[in-house]
Design an enzyme around this catalytic site. Sequence first.
Site, short mmCIF file in Angstrom:
data_model
loop_
_atom_site.label_atom_id
_atom_site.label_comp_id
_atom_site.label_asym_id
_atom_site.label_seq_id
_atom_site.Cartn_x
_atom_site.Cartn_y
_atom_site.Cartn_z
N ASP A 67 0.20 3.46 7.05
CA ASP A 67 0.50 3.00 5.69
C ASP A 67 1.07 4.11 4.83
O ASP A 67 1.06 5.29 5.19
CB ASP A 67 -0.77 2.41 5.05
CG ASP A 67 -2.02 3.26 5.29
OD1 ASP A 67 -1.87 4.44 5.65
OD2 ASP A 67 -3.13 2.75 5.12
N ASN A 136 -14.84 -0.73 1.50
CA ASN A 136 -14.86 -2.20 1.45
C ASN A 136 -14.49 -2.82 2.79
O ASN A 136 -14.26 -4.02 2.88
CB ASN A 136 -13.92 -2.70 0.35
CG ASN A 136 -12.48 -2.26 0.58
OD1 ASN A 136 -12.15 -1.68 1.61
ND2 ASN A 136 -11.61 -2.54 -0.38
N HIS A 138 -11.78 -2.03 4.61
CA HIS A 138 -10.34 -2.12 4.92
C HIS A 138 -9.99 -1.23 6.12
O HIS A 138 -10.64 -0.23 6.38
CB HIS A 138 -9.47 -1.83 3.70
CG HIS A 138 -9.38 -0.40 3.27
ND1 HIS A 138 -9.02 -0.03 2.00
CD2 HIS A 138 -9.60 0.77 3.93
CE1 HIS A 138 -9.01 1.28 1.91
NE2 HIS A 138 -9.36 1.79 3.06
N GLU A 143 -6.84 -4.99 2.78
CA GLU A 143 -8.02 -5.15 1.94
C GLU A 143 -8.74 -6.46 2.27
O GLU A 143 -8.17 -7.33 2.94
CB GLU A 143 -7.57 -5.15 0.46
CG GLU A 143 -6.83 -3.88 0.02
CD GLU A 143 -7.75 -2.67 -0.19
OE1 GLU A 143 -8.79 -2.55 0.48
OE2 GLU A 143 -7.41 -1.83 -1.04
P1 PGA Z 1 -11.49 8.26 4.24
O1 PGA Z 1 -10.63 6.93 4.15
O2 PGA Z 1 -11.33 8.79 5.63
O3 PGA Z 1 -10.89 9.16 3.22
O4 PGA Z 1 -12.91 7.89 3.95
C1 PGA Z 1 -10.74 5.97 5.15
C2 PGA Z 1 -9.95 4.74 4.78
O5 PGA Z 1 -9.89 4.39 3.58
O6 PGA Z 1 -9.42 4.10 5.68
#
Ligand code: PGA
Length: 252
Positions: A67, A136, A138, A143
């Site tokens: 992404d 959450n 995702h 999302e």
């Molecule tokens: P993080 O993000 O490794 O910074 O916790 C993970 C994500 O949002 O996929």
Amino acid sequence: MRIYVADTEDEMAYHAAGVISDRLIKYPDTTLGLATGGTMIGPYRYLVQMYERGIISFKSVVTFNLDEYVGIEASHPASFHHFMYEHLFEHIDILPQNVHIPDGMANDIQAECKRYDCAIKEHGGIDLQILGIGLNGHIGFNEPGTPFGTTTHVVDLTETTRAANARFFGSVEDVPKQAVTMGIKNIMQSRSIILMASGEAKADIIAKALTGPVTQRVPASVLQLHPQLTVILDRQAASSMPKDYFDCSFVA
Ligand code: PGA
């Protein structure tokens, strides 16, 4: 699903880098799906070390990132382009033409989504997709509520996600409101997947994603249906898993 629970975040990172490097040694022309975020910094650091020691090479590796934010330049310090070069690409022998990251500055963002899906197909699909998980649930920027059939698309980021990523921008107001992300279908079409999580804050969502119902409300829960899923956690991220879960599961 195979689950490895490491004692520490560092051991989690080392183990994940080991799984990736084993694959690169066996299949040097692997197509990797890559992720950004705090969880990925450790594994990428270990991969760079392995490259520097001559254990692995990225000369024949092709990468597709999950992404990118919409509306910020690749050179912006919080862009995922920037993250990938800073933590991995700048330090290894990957060929620039083999690096793929969605262009969040494309004039026609829908055409960019199509182009990205086609590029993945043209390269024969993703062999090994690396994933973190959002608070959450995702995966990529898919999302809660994202249909499982989605391919690369534009998303409106939730407030939870924008707040979690504010640390990379200085303030939540500066976090873009949209992103381009591979869809859940792209992720599920990968031939194998590594899901990584560390820290207590991820414990509840990990338990929901891996042991709860498979539902669009928890995008990562779809991974339960993937035939080649390896989950690598530290003890804290594994701490909300049901007590009897590991009795009959493979825990290395
Ligand atoms: P993080 O993000 O490794 O910074 O916790 C993970 C994500 O949002 O996929």
